[in-house]
Design a protein around this motif. Structure first.
Motif, PDB file in Angstrom:
ATOM      1  N   TYR A  46      -3.606   3.911   2.839  1.00  0.00           N
ATOM      2  CA  TYR A  46      -4.949   4.212   3.337  1.00  0.00           C
ATOM      3  C   TYR A  46      -4.945   4.590   4.813  1.00  0.00           C
ATOM      4  O   TYR A  46      -5.413   5.666   5.201  1.00  0.00           O
ATOM      5  N   TYR A  47      -4.340   3.711   5.637  1.00  0.00           N
ATOM      6  CA  TYR A  47      -4.330   3.986   7.080  1.00  0.00           C
ATOM      7  C   TYR A  47      -3.190   4.906   7.460  1.00  0.00           C
ATOM      8  O   TYR A  47      -3.332   5.733   8.369  1.00  0.00           O
ATOM      9  N   GLY A  75      -2.846  12.443   9.592  1.00  0.00           N
ATOM     10  CA  GLY A  75      -3.823  13.518   9.564  1.00  0.00           C
ATOM     11  C   GLY A  75      -4.416  13.821   8.215  1.00  0.00           C
ATOM     12  O   GLY A  75      -5.215  14.739   8.079  1.00  0.00           O
ATOM     13  N   LEU A  76      -4.025  13.054   7.183  1.00  0.00           N
ATOM     14  CA  LEU A  76      -4.586  13.281   5.851  1.00  0.00           C
ATOM     15  C   LEU A  76      -5.828  12.418   5.679  1.00  0.00           C
ATOM     16  O   LEU A  76      -5.720  11.219   5.430  1.00  0.00           O
ATOM     17  N   LYS A  77      -6.987  13.007   5.830  1.00  0.00           N
ATOM     18  CA  LYS A  77      -8.221  12.238   5.659  1.00  0.00           C
ATOM     19  C   LYS A  77      -8.612  12.255   4.188  1.00  0.00           C
ATOM     20  O   LYS A  77      -9.093  13.262   3.677  1.00  0.00           O
ATOM     21  N   LEU A  78      -8.352  11.156   3.537  1.00  0.00           N
ATOM     22  CA  LEU A  78      -8.642  11.111   2.114  1.00  0.00           C
ATOM     23  C   LEU A  78      -9.805  10.179   1.848  1.00  0.00           C
ATOM     24  O   LEU A  78     -10.025   9.219   2.571  1.00  0.00           O
ATOM     25  N   ASP A  79     -10.550  10.459   0.774  1.00  0.00           N
ATOM     26  CA  ASP A  79     -11.560   9.506   0.316  1.00  0.00           C
ATOM     27  C   ASP A  79     -10.885   8.190  -0.016  1.00  0.00           C
ATOM     28  O   ASP A  79      -9.718   8.170  -0.422  1.00  0.00           O
ATOM     29  N   ALA A 103      -4.021   8.467   6.881  1.00  0.00           N
ATOM     30  CA  ALA A 103      -5.018   8.901   7.872  1.00  0.00           C
ATOM     31  C   ALA A 103      -4.338   9.193   9.205  1.00  0.00           C
ATOM     32  O   ALA A 103      -4.673  10.154   9.895  1.00  0.00           O
TER      33      ALA A 103
END
Lengths: 258, 213
Positions: free
Chosen positions: B69-70, B76-80, B73
């Motif tokens: 999750y973190y 740079g991968l902003k995932l739901d 992020a």
């Protein structure tokens, strides 16, 4: 004697299997040493010897269930190498029957017999079924075709295993102690099936301690000990007049048991 | 607790089931790959997969979810949240199912492979038609057991803000101040999913056993 002279052309048209100076090692243990054997088409060979003598290993090298390290094995004129295409084409020609039957327990008798012809020979379903019925009938077990292996007796399972191998229409059949796991009363039905095959001219190599079978159908009996072929003779001579001490001792032990 | 609160819990339950299904299906597909790689006979591939399994079995699921999750992020991968936890659960399940199925493939007697090889069956039909159907039967109790663990494990997704059943319970409990009632119901909801599954596993096992006996 050079490596090539044993498999030379004067017999080539009729030689099904030839092994020249074959050696097999398990790590540092030499399981087969300098095996030379030539089997002509239609010949019936019985391999015997004490346990651990290498007889199973020998026939398992012929269809490459075991790799060999030295020498050469030809099956139907094809040199058996480690290449998987070669191995597969040789396995299509060589059927094998195991001591523990090794039927596929999750498939019916019919499916056991149809699987390989469909998957490796590319037969259609109807054709594979016809072939399966033909050979199941031949081993006289067609009426059990829809049952699962575990519903059959040991002798019946072994006959199905023979039929399954025959469905590939092999040119050679290898038998690895086919009756050793059977209750005594079931040995005969399996041996009778094998005798029937022999009478039809199938090339056969049988590892077995059934000396009655050897006497009745073998063209040659081969005695192995410690990974080597010790003695090789037609059954009449082999049983009445063995030349080697180890053969005599082995025959003495086996005949005392029976 | 009112009608709306209960519906909110059911919405959470929907996500719990959804996450379990995604984790099980995606994890199952990659787990099959892991199991096949582990039994491939290729030493490099086997060692890599062994390391992969050891990594995921040797660390807490919660930590794995945090990392996915973190960690994603950070690069740079902003995932739901639900995509991130789905990836986390897929990786987790693939390692566990891979190891369960590796064990099951190894448990199929050697003679089955030899018989298939002697019949000239190549790797694909040998696995598909001979080895895997038998391995599946052997693996069923453990596979279903893991699925139950996975369903309950989805409650950890609440930590990264994913509103599944446990998180939904937490929210309702904070609103109506009846934690015992709310979490009692939440517990019951988990139970009525997991328990029949366990029963189903036992039933399948028995069915397979009789069909081949």
């Amino acid at each position: 004697m050079s490596a090539s002279s044993v498999s030379e052309p004067h017999l080539a048209t009729k030689v099904m299997i030839s092994m020249t100076h074959v050696e097999k090692w398990y790590g540092a243990f030499k399981a087969l040493s300098d095996i030379n054997l030539s089997v002509r088409q239609g010949e019936r060979i019985v391999l015997c010897g004490p346990s651990g003598s290498g007889k199973s290993t020998l026939i398992r090298c012929i269809n490459h269930l075991e790799a060999y390290q030295k020498g050469r094995i030809h099956v139907g004129g094809i040199l058996l190498t480690d290449a998987s295409s070669t191995i597969n084409s040789i396995r299509r020609e060589v059927g094998m029957v195991f001591q523990q039957f090794n039927l596929f327990p999750h498939l019916t008798v019919m499916q056991n017999c149809m699987l390989a012809p469909m998957r490796s020979l590319g037969l259609g379903k109807a054709e594979a079924a016809t072939t399966a019925r033909k050979y199941l009938d031949r081993v006289r077990i067609l009426e059990q075709a829809e049952k699962y292996p575990a519903q059959l007796s040991g002798g019946q399972q072994q006959r199905v295993a023979i039929a399954r191998a025959l469905c590939m229409r092999p040119r050679v059949m290898l038998f690895d102690e086919p009756t050793s796991a059977l209750d005594p009363e079931m040995v005969k039905e399996v041996l009778d099936t094998m005798i029937g095959l022999a009478e039809d001219g199938m090339t056969m190599i049988c590892v077995t301690h059934e000396m009655g079978f050897a006497r009745q159908v073998a063209d040659r009996v081969i005695f192995m000990a410690s990974g080597s072929i010790v003695e090789e003779a037609p059954p009449a001579q082999f049983f009445s007049n063995p030349t080697h001490e180890r053969t005599k001792k082995f025959l003495g032990d086996i005949l005392r048991k029976h | 607790m009112g009608h709306d609160e209960f519906l909110f819990l059911l919405a959470g339950l929907k996500w719990t089931i959804g996450l379990s299904v995604i984790g099980f299906i995606c994890g199952g597909i990659s787990g099959l790959g892991v199991a096949l790689a582990r039994t491939s006979g290729n030493p490099v591939l086997e060692r890599v997969m062994k390391g992969y399994i050891a990594l995921f079995q040797g660390t807490p699921l919660l930590m794995q979810l945090f990392v996915v999750y973190y960690g994603l992020a950070l690069i740079g991968l902003k995932l739901d949240a639900w995509v991130a936890v789905s990836i986390g659960f897929t990786l987790h399940a693939s390692a566990y199912l891979g190891e369960i199925w590796r064990g099951s493939i190894d448990a199929v007697p050697r003679g089955q492979t030899e018989a298939a090889e002697a019949l000239s069956l190549t790797y694909l039909p040998r696995m598909r038609d001979v080895i895997l159907p038998q391995a599946l039967r052997i693996s069923l109790p453990a596979t279903i057991g893991f699925l139950v663990q996975l369903i309950k494990g989805t409650s950890l997704a609440s930590i990264v803000g994913f509103v599944e059943l446990t998180r939904a319970g937490n929210i309702i409990s904070n609103q109506i101040f009846q934690p015992l009632l709310v979490f009692g119901i939440v517990g019951c909801l988990y139970f009525i999913i997991c328990w029949p599954l366990s029963l189903f596993g036992t039933h399948l096992e028995r069915q397979f056993a009789t069909s081949t006996r």
